[in-house]
Scaffold this motif. Structure first.
Motif, PDB file in Angstrom:
ATOM      1  N   ASN A 311       0.847  -1.182   0.000  1.00 39.96           N
ATOM      2  CA  ASN A 311       0.000   0.000   0.000  1.00 39.96           C
ATOM      3  C   ASN A 311       0.890   1.241   0.000  1.00 39.96           C
ATOM      4  N   ILE A 312       1.015   1.874  -1.152  1.00 39.21           N
ATOM      5  CA  ILE A 312       1.915   3.020  -1.281  1.00 39.21           C
ATOM      6  C   ILE A 312       1.426   4.214  -0.455  1.00 39.21           C
ATOM      7  N   ASN A 313       0.136   4.370  -0.322  1.00 35.19           N
ATOM      8  CA  ASN A 313      -0.386   5.483   0.489  1.00 35.19           C
ATOM      9  C   ASN A 313       0.009   5.318   1.954  1.00 35.19           C
ATOM     10  N   THR A 314      -0.065   4.093   2.460  1.00 29.49           N
ATOM     11  CA  THR A 314       0.378   3.835   3.830  1.00 29.49           C
ATOM     12  C   THR A 314       1.869   4.097   3.962  1.00 29.49           C
ATOM     13  N   LYS A 316       3.626   6.213   2.262  1.00 27.57           N
ATOM     14  CA  LYS A 316       3.847   7.663   2.257  1.00 27.57           C
ATOM     15  C   LYS A 316       3.557   8.265   3.633  1.00 27.57           C
ATOM     16  N   ARG A 317       2.541   7.756   4.311  1.00 26.62           N
ATOM     17  CA  ARG A 317       2.230   8.263   5.660  1.00 26.62           C
ATOM     18  C   ARG A 317       3.359   7.919   6.629  1.00 26.62           C
ATOM     19  N   LYS A 318       3.887   6.712   6.517  1.00 28.26           N
ATOM     20  CA  LYS A 318       5.014   6.328   7.375  1.00 28.26           C
ATOM     21  C   LYS A 318       6.227   7.214   7.106  1.00 28.26           C
ATOM     22  N   GLU A 320       6.422  10.223   6.384  1.00 25.73           N
ATOM     23  CA  GLU A 320       6.331  11.579   6.926  1.00 25.73           C
ATOM     24  C   GLU A 320       7.236  11.747   8.154  1.00 25.73           C
ATOM     25  N   TYR A 333       8.815   6.560  -4.308  1.00 27.38           N
ATOM     26  CA  TYR A 333       8.181   5.490  -3.523  1.00 27.38           C
ATOM     27  C   TYR A 333       8.030   4.249  -4.402  1.00 27.38           C
TER      28      TYR A 333
END
Length: 341
Positions: A311-314, A316-318, A320, A333
């Motif tokens: 999950n690339i969105n997850t 990206k959140r990590k 941060e 990513y």
């Protein structure tokens, strides 16, 4: 003396064995070498399979042969690119089977040769060969390390078994063994070079937020599956050990896959630093953070056996959490899975 008239190549294998047979021979070798080397045409090749003892013989300034070696060669495992070419020479390429091959052999030439010779290059075939009566693989880990560790091997084995089973912090190991292990960990890292201390990317050098990993795929496999089931091995209940491996192998393979992609990135020559990130709670993990500090480029990657779980969105959140260290960096990513092998 013949060596004054013509070139002689003299090779002595397993030099460390003299340590238990006749330790004084190293002093005798020093006297002969120092006395005759200038007037002789001898190319003396000394090799051994126990790294810590060979290191002591030639690099401990209290030893007779200290400083006598003109050149040192350390034989490393095949890199993953070479290993893949070898595998393809013997078997139709399949990502799962190849990563299993990498996980079990670690690229060590002897282990690679044995599985190729037996034509055991599919997962089930490998396990049948490795976990069998008289198997070289069952005893090799134990025999080599007992020679390395000597009479204190039980403590080292306990620590390595815990690390192989994901107990990777000193506090976890000490809480289970109920004893201080700092000295053992230091020896395993610096003297025996079996484990490696890793810290999160961007952390300070003196951080206590560190983990230990076994820096050898075969030993990692051996402690995770063979040593853990040593009682079953001793009574030759090999079917039990095989079932245990097959039920737990995919979980084990996840970290091996991460190591594989880190090595691939290292071999690409694109990056100046490759590591991982986790916070002080051991959470919020990022599998791969690869930096090109000159070009200000960073690759942040997640590794999963199954690409559908990426999950690339997850990710990206990590990521941060490490943004303050990446000012001015172009961020890429990526997800890596078995399909990318």
């Amino acid at each position: 003396m013949i060596s004054r008239r013509r070139q002689i190549n003299l090779a002595i294998d397993e030099l460390q064995e003299f340590m238990s047979i006749n330790p004084s021979i190293y002093s005798e070798m020093q006297n002969v070498w120092d006395s005759y080397r200038e007037n002789s045409r001898v190319n003396l090749i000394l090799s051994g399979s126990i790294y810590s003892i060979m290191h002591k013989i030639f690099e401990d300034n209290k030893e007779p042969l200290y400083g006598r070696a003109d050149k040192k060669i350390v034989l490393y495992p095949f890199d993953v690119n070479t290993l893949k070419e070898i595998y393809k020479d013997y078997e139709k390429f399949d990502p799962y089977n190849f990563i299993s091959f990498y996980a079990i052999t670690g690229g060590i030439a002897k282990y690679v040769e044995l599985l190729c010779k037996e034509q055991s290059l599919k997962f089930d075939e490998m396990i049948d060969t490795v976990i069998s009566d008289g198997s070289f693989f069952l005893s090799k880990g134990r025999d080599v390390l007992i020679d390395e560790f000597g009479k204190d091997y039980h403590n080292y084995f306990s620590i390595l078994s815990l690390i192989a089973n994901s107990k990777t912090s000193r506090s976890e190991i000490e809480s289970i063994l109920e004893k201080s292990v700092g000295g053992y960990l230091e020896n395993l890292e610096k003297e025996y070079m079996i484990i490696k201390k890793i810290r999160p990317v961007f952390s300070k050098e003196k951080t206590k937020n560190i983990k230990y990993v076994i820096d050898d795929n075969f030993l990692n496999f051996w402690f995770r599956f063979v040593y853990r089931n040593s009682s079953a091995v001793e009574i030759k209940n090999f079917d039990y050990v095989k079932r245990y491996i097959k039920e737990n192998f995919n979980t084990f393979l996840g970290k091996v896959l991460e190591r594989y992609f880190k090595e691939k990135l290292m071999l690409s020559g694109r990056f100046s630093y490759i590591g991982s990130y986790w916070d002080e709670k051991g959470e919020n993990e990022i599998d791969i953070v690869a930096l090109n500090e000159m070009e200000k480029h960073v690759l942040i990657a997640e590794v999963k056996m199954n690409k559908d779980r990426i999950n690339i969105n997850t990710l990206k959140r990590k990521a941060e959490k490490i943004f303050p260290y990446l000012k001015g960096y172009e961020i890429e990513y990526k997800g890596f899975s078995l399909e990318d092998v």
